[in-house]
Design a protein around this motif. Structure first.
Motif, PDB file in Angstrom:
ATOM      1  N   PHE A   1      31.042  36.656  45.773  1.00  0.00           N
ATOM      2  CA  PHE A   1      30.464  37.353  47.008  1.00  0.00           C
ATOM      3  C   PHE A   1      29.093  36.891  47.522  1.00  0.00           C
ATOM      4  CE2 PHE A   1      28.677  40.825  49.515  1.00  0.00           C
ATOM      5  CZ  PHE A   1      29.803  41.356  50.255  1.00  0.00           C
ATOM      6  N   GLY A   2      28.051  36.404  46.742  1.00  0.00           N
ATOM      7  CA  GLY A   2      27.041  35.810  47.141  1.00  0.00           C
ATOM      8  C   GLY A   2      27.330  34.618  47.861  1.00  0.00           C
ATOM      9  N   ALA A   3      28.207  33.473  47.428  1.00  0.00           N
ATOM     10  CA  ALA A   3      28.756  32.524  48.171  1.00  0.00           C
ATOM     11  C   ALA A   3      29.347  32.744  49.432  1.00  0.00           C
ATOM     12  CB  ALA A   3      29.619  31.716  47.209  1.00  0.00           C
TER      13      ALA A   3
ATOM     14  N   PHE B   1      32.680  49.356  42.647  1.00  0.00           N
ATOM     15  CA  PHE B   1      31.336  50.075  42.566  1.00  0.00           C
ATOM     16  C   PHE B   1      30.336  49.318  42.687  1.00  0.00           C
ATOM     17  CE2 PHE B   1      27.970  52.135  40.234  1.00  0.00           C
ATOM     18  CZ  PHE B   1      27.962  53.387  40.649  1.00  0.00           C
ATOM     19  N   ALA B   2      30.406  47.915  42.367  1.00  0.00           N
ATOM     20  CA  ALA B   2      29.433  46.876  42.463  1.00  0.00           C
ATOM     21  C   ALA B   2      29.069  46.819  43.956  1.00  0.00           C
ATOM     22  CB  ALA B   2      29.718  45.757  41.872  1.00  0.00           C
TER      23      ALA B   2
ATOM     24  N   TRP C   1      30.984  37.182  38.135  1.00  0.00           N
ATOM     25  CA  TRP C   1      31.716  36.207  39.061  1.00  0.00           C
ATOM     26  C   TRP C   1      31.659  36.727  40.452  1.00  0.00           C
ATOM     27  CZ3 TRP C   1      33.084  31.435  38.628  1.00  0.00           C
ATOM     28  CH2 TRP C   1      33.138  30.768  37.352  1.00  0.00           C
ATOM     29  N   LEU C   2      31.603  38.337  40.338  1.00  0.00           N
ATOM     30  CA  LEU C   2      31.759  39.033  41.732  1.00  0.00           C
ATOM     31  C   LEU C   2      30.306  38.477  42.529  1.00  0.00           C
ATOM     32  CD1 LEU C   2      32.816  40.888  43.859  1.00  0.00           C
ATOM     33  CD2 LEU C   2      31.412  42.643  42.894  1.00  0.00           C
TER      34      LEU C   2
ATOM     35  N   MET D   1      38.923  36.141  42.628  1.00  0.00           N
ATOM     36  CA  MET D   1      37.856  36.263  43.535  1.00  0.00           C
ATOM     37  C   MET D   1      37.476  34.793  44.274  1.00  0.00           C
ATOM     38  SD  MET D   1      35.061  38.043  41.324  1.00  0.00           S
ATOM     39  CE  MET D   1      35.601  39.805  40.403  1.00  0.00           C
ATOM     40  N   VAL D   2      37.571  33.709  43.509  1.00  0.00           N
ATOM     41  CA  VAL D   2      37.517  32.336  44.123  1.00  0.00           C
ATOM     42  C   VAL D   2      38.506  32.094  45.145  1.00  0.00           C
ATOM     43  CG1 VAL D   2      37.374  29.906  43.416  1.00  0.00           C
ATOM     44  CG2 VAL D   2      36.399  31.370  41.959  1.00  0.00           C
TER      45      VAL D   2
END
Lengths: 252, 184
Positions: free
Chosen positions: B44-46, A122-123, B39-40, A37-38
């Motif tokens: 994703f917020g960032a 889903f999120a 972490w998402l 993700m990072v």
């Protein structure tokens, strides 16, 4: 879990913590999924912010790519929701880039595909639907509920139609998330299985002569998966736009 | 990992027959939902903040600047074209004026020359006519003079003839009168 990794197509989806972090009893470990993700965040940021740092009138390669992404998503949003929908452009753009880069980076060997986790997709889908509901209610109040009541329907049919509309609305986040998740999962499993075929055939004596066949297959599949990676990101973005359009203009 | 597997091994035997994963199918493992979501949300917020605050406004300004620049350049080009056309028109006008002046000058010169030559010719003709008249006049004078002597000659001749025929001097006055009578 350490044995037979070459053949186990599920192994690539295992989320393993790289650093254990617990915050107030909740597991917030930095996992391989978090790592990618990072990586996705950094890659998108590199393209969109470092790439456009020069602000050239005549763009270089990176800036061209960033502008192309911008104009592609902008035209999608404008085409689906009208200029009014441009207030959601940053959200749709972030979703598109996040999904696209997750899919593409996941195609590289030894990486982790963030979007192959149902909870992640889903999120994201839930975020979209939540935005639709909150914005729709804030903007149109109870009029937003007209979304479930199509005009011009015979009163006798109305309860039935409303039920169908509600079911279709509720299934949206599910279809949105499962579509992306299943595409990524299936694609990566197929790639892994084909790759394992090559290895198995090579170690099976005379059968090694037909090992180029799955190799050719895996090359073609990789190209296909590249297409799927882009297409799923696009589908996710355009469906987001379609749903947001309902929030902007409820009532059919 | 080990604790997670033992905790869930009783519930998950549907996936991966012959596989080694003792836990549930990894994407459905609820134990990893919390860290994934956290972490998402962070990443994703960032990403959303970076895109909406920095990247997208910047690209918008780049595109806007480019549009403005292109529109500017097109305006410049069209004004240049207008200037060029005006210069062309001015050139054409100057050329036409110069041609008109040249033609007028040529015409004036032609007229002047024609008038000059006409005047000279007239003068010459007048002189010639005068000379012609003089000559005619002198011819007429000479002729008249000659004719005036004709009478005397005729009178003398007639007198001689008369005196020769008659043998006596003739009356010259009568002869002159007779000749004069025949002349008229």
């Amino acid at each position: 879990m350490a044995t037979g990794n070459a053949i186990d197509p599920i192994h690539q989806f295992i989320v393993a913590p790289l650093a254990n972090i617990r915050i107030g009893g909740i597991d917030a470990s930095f996992t391989n999924a978090s790592l990618f993700m990072v990586v996705v965040l950094l890659a998108v940021t590199f393209l969109m912010i470092v790439g456009t740092a020069q602000k050239s009138i005549v763009p270089g390669r990176l800036q061209s790519a960033a502008e192309m992404a911008y104009e592609f998503v902008a035209s999608t949003v404008r085409g689906t929701t009208g200029t009014e929908g441009m207030k959601f452009f940053p959200l749709v753009f972030s979703l598109f880039m996040f999904v696209l880069f997750s899919n593409l980076i996941g195609l590289l060997p030894y990486t982790f595909t963030v979007t192959s986790q149902i909870v992640v997709t889903f999120a994201l889908a839930g975020l979209v639907i939540l935005t639709v509901i909150l914005y729709g209610l804030a903007r149109h109040g109870t009029h937003f509920l007209h979304l479930f009541v199509p005009s011009g329907v015979a009163p006798a049919l109305l309860p039935f139609i409303v039920l169908i509309e509600v079911i279709s609305f509720v299934s949206r986040p599910i279809s949105l998330s499962v579509r992306l998740f299943a595409n990524m999962l299936a694609g990566h499993i197929t790639l892994k299985v084909f790759g394992a075929f090559v290895a198995l055939l090579l170690s099976a004596g005379g059968w090694a002569v037909i090992s180029p066949l799955p190799l050719v297959g895996i090359v073609a599949l990789t190209a296909f998966e590249l297409l799927v990676a882009f297409l799923q990101a696009y589908v996710f973005a355009i469906l987001t736009c379609v749903y947001l359009n309902d929030a902007l203009h409820p009532g059919h | 990992m080990a604790t997670r597997e033992t905790a869930t091994s009783t519930t998950a035997h549907t996936e991966a027959p012959g596989g080694h994963a003792k836990g549930p199918f990894p994407p459905f493992d609820p134990n990893v939902f919390a860290p994934q979501l956290i972490w998402l949300a962070l990443t994703f917020g960032a990403l959303y903040l970076l895109m909406s605050r920095i990247a997208l406004p910047r690209i918008e300004s780049i595109l806007e600047a480019r549009r403005a620049r292109i529109a500017n350049d097109l305006d410049d080009a069209s004004s240049m074209q207008g200037k060029a056309q005006a210069a062309g028109a001015a050139y054409e006008k100057t050329l036409a004026d110069a041609k008109a002046i040249a033609q007028a000058t040529a015409q004036a010169t032609r007229d002047k020359l024609a008038a000059d030559s006409a005047a000279k010719r007239k003068m010459l003709e007048d002189q010639l006519n005068a000379k012609l008249a003089d000559a005619e006049r002198s011819i007429a004078g000479t002729k008249a003079q000659a004719m005036s002597h004709v009478g005397e000659i005729a009178t003398a001749t007639a007198a001689r003839i008369v005196s020769h025929i008659t043998g006596k001097p003739a009356d010259t006055a009568k002869i002159a009168a007779a000749i004069a009578a025949t002349k008229t």
